[in-house]
Design a protein around this motif. Structure first.
Motif, mmCIF file in Angstrom:
data_model
loop_
_atom_site.group_PDB
_atom_site.id
_atom_site.type_symbol
_atom_site.label_atom_id
_atom_site.label_comp_id
_atom_site.label_asym_id
_atom_site.label_seq_id
_atom_site.Cartn_x
_atom_site.Cartn_y
_atom_site.Cartn_z
ATOM 1 N N MET A 221 42.999 48.265 51.351
ATOM 2 C CA MET A 221 41.749 48.241 52.127
ATOM 3 C C MET A 221 41.285 46.819 52.428
ATOM 4 N N THR A 222 41.664 45.867 51.578
ATOM 5 C CA THR A 222 41.224 44.478 51.760
ATOM 6 C C THR A 222 42.337 43.588 52.309
ATOM 7 N N GLY A 223 43.402 44.184 52.780
ATOM 8 C CA GLY A 223 44.504 43.396 53.330
ATOM 9 C C GLY A 223 45.128 42.464 52.303
ATOM 10 N N GLY A 224 45.058 42.863 51.044
ATOM 11 C CA GLY A 224 45.637 42.053 49.982
ATOM 12 C C GLY A 224 44.798 40.857 49.570
ATOM 13 N N GLN A 225 43.617 40.696 50.163
ATOM 14 C CA GLN A 225 42.773 39.538 49.886
ATOM 15 C C GLN A 225 41.799 39.756 48.736
ATOM 16 N N GLY A 248 38.474 38.759 45.152
ATOM 17 C CA GLY A 248 39.267 37.787 45.878
ATOM 18 C C GLY A 248 38.750 36.372 45.693
ATOM 19 N N GLU A 249 39.259 35.463 46.503
ATOM 20 C CA GLU A 249 38.825 34.068 46.448
ATOM 21 C C GLU A 249 37.336 33.970 46.800
ATOM 22 N N HIS A 250 36.598 33.200 45.998
ATOM 23 C CA HIS A 250 35.152 33.058 46.147
ATOM 24 C C HIS A 250 34.407 34.394 45.969
ATOM 25 N N GLY A 251 35.060 35.350 45.330
ATOM 26 C CA GLY A 251 34.446 36.658 45.127
ATOM 27 C C GLY A 251 33.282 36.600 44.150
#
Length: 337
Positions: A221-225, A248-251
């Motif tokens: 759903m998050t495109g692997g991010q 993800g990054e900066h999550g």
């Protein structure tokens, strides 16, 4: 002396009792509100079972209820704006002269009663076409997730989000995330009824967090991010551990559900490398309640589907039991004195 019925909690013995008590008389800057509806919150259950304890309560007893709507019945001296007959909701708390933040129905008497006393500045006018039951739940049940979404998490358009725990607060978080343009919106709850509700409230997918496909579905759903924002409305350590795995990054992990259990970041190197954050959240500010009333008035959102049942004031113990046992997976039960 005039009296009224009220649901009183003895915080020492943890007993809830319906009794006759003196009807309050508004003092300087205060109004007396005839209660039309009052929400039943999990915080009320936690007050009764002792998990949550008042910080500033004077004495051993308090009238529960921090989600309150009604009609102005009587006005005290030096009150400027409200008039008798005005339809209002009450902010769930206030700041006293010493700067302490007091919670209605916790640190001072709330709205599980025929009448409630309120300082003038805690009143928020509501339109004539907003039903009292829907209005009552705006402070806390709706304003807490609204503040978490818009202030603490500062969710932006097209940010990938997930909500763990689609109960009284989490269900509204899903609806409000849809309103601000988050995408995709993933709901996680082990209760099939809660997952069905999440889809009705605007989630793109509703998953069982214990399911074998949970992590892979979030990845797809998050495109692997990974997620931009994860909301924990359950207050469960395993939820927080799972949420950290899919950030993800900066999550940002936003902790709304309350627990006294520790939080462990198992992979501190990864957490730091991805510059992730853990943000605590509690309640809302007065402006959040005002914003929500304005949004309802503008037709942007409604809470008709949030009312799972209405009970009389005398049935308050039954409402508490239903919520504690999650009978029927309620979003919000409302007392009508």
């Amino acid at each position: 002396m005039a009296t009224m019925r009220a649901a009183r909690l003895n915080v020492r013995t943890r007993t809830l009792e319906l009794k006759d008590v003196p009807r309050p008389v508004p003092g300087r800057g205060q109004v007396l509100v005839r209660v039309k509806a009052a929400g039943v919150c999990l915080s009320d259950v936690h007050l009764i079972d002792g998990t949550l304890k008042p910080l500033y309560l004077e004495g051993d007893e308090v009238t529960l209820g921090h989600e309150v709507s009604g009609v102005v019945e009587e006005i005290g001296p030096d009150v400027m704006d409200p008039e008798v007959g005005d339809r209002v909701i009450l902010q769930a708390g206030q700041t006293d002269r010493s700067g302490k933040v007091l919670t209605r129905g916790v640190d001072y008497d709330g709205g599980w009663a025929e009448y409630a006393l309120a300082d003038e500045e805690t009143l928020v006018p509501i339109p004539d076409d907003l039903p009292f039951d829907q209005a009552a739940i705006i402070p806390d049940a709706v304003s807490t997730p609204w503040a978490a979404v818009t202030s603490t998490a500062d969710v932006g358009a097209a940010e990938a989000v997930a909500v763990w725990g689609v109960g009284g607060l989490g269900a509204h978080a899903v609806k409000l995330l849809r309103l601000v343009g988050a995408a995709p919106i993933i709901a996680a709850d082990p209760d099939p009824q809660a997952r069905k509700r999440a889809l009705a409230f605007g989630a793109d997918v509703a998953l069982d967090p214990a399911g074998s496909d949970f992590l892979s579905t979030v990845g797809e759903m998050t495109g692997g991010q990974g997620l931009n924002v994860a909301f924990d409305f359950a207050g469960v350590p395993t939820v927080r551990e799972q949420a950290l795995r899919v950030l993800g990054e900066h999550g940002r992990l936003v902790l709304v559900g309350l627990t006294d259990k520790p939080l462990e970041v198992r992979d501190g190197t990864r957490f730091s490398y991805l510059q992730q954050q853990i943000l605590g959240h509690y309640g809302s500010e007065p402006e959040h309640v005002v914003q929500l009333v304005e949004l309802v008035n503008a037709g942007r959102v409604d809470f008709a589907s949030s009312i799972s049942g209405t009970l009389s004031l005398e049935e308050a113990p039954m409402a508490v039991e239903q919520l504690e046992k999650r009978t029927g997976s309620p979003i919000r039960l409302v007392l009508e004195p």
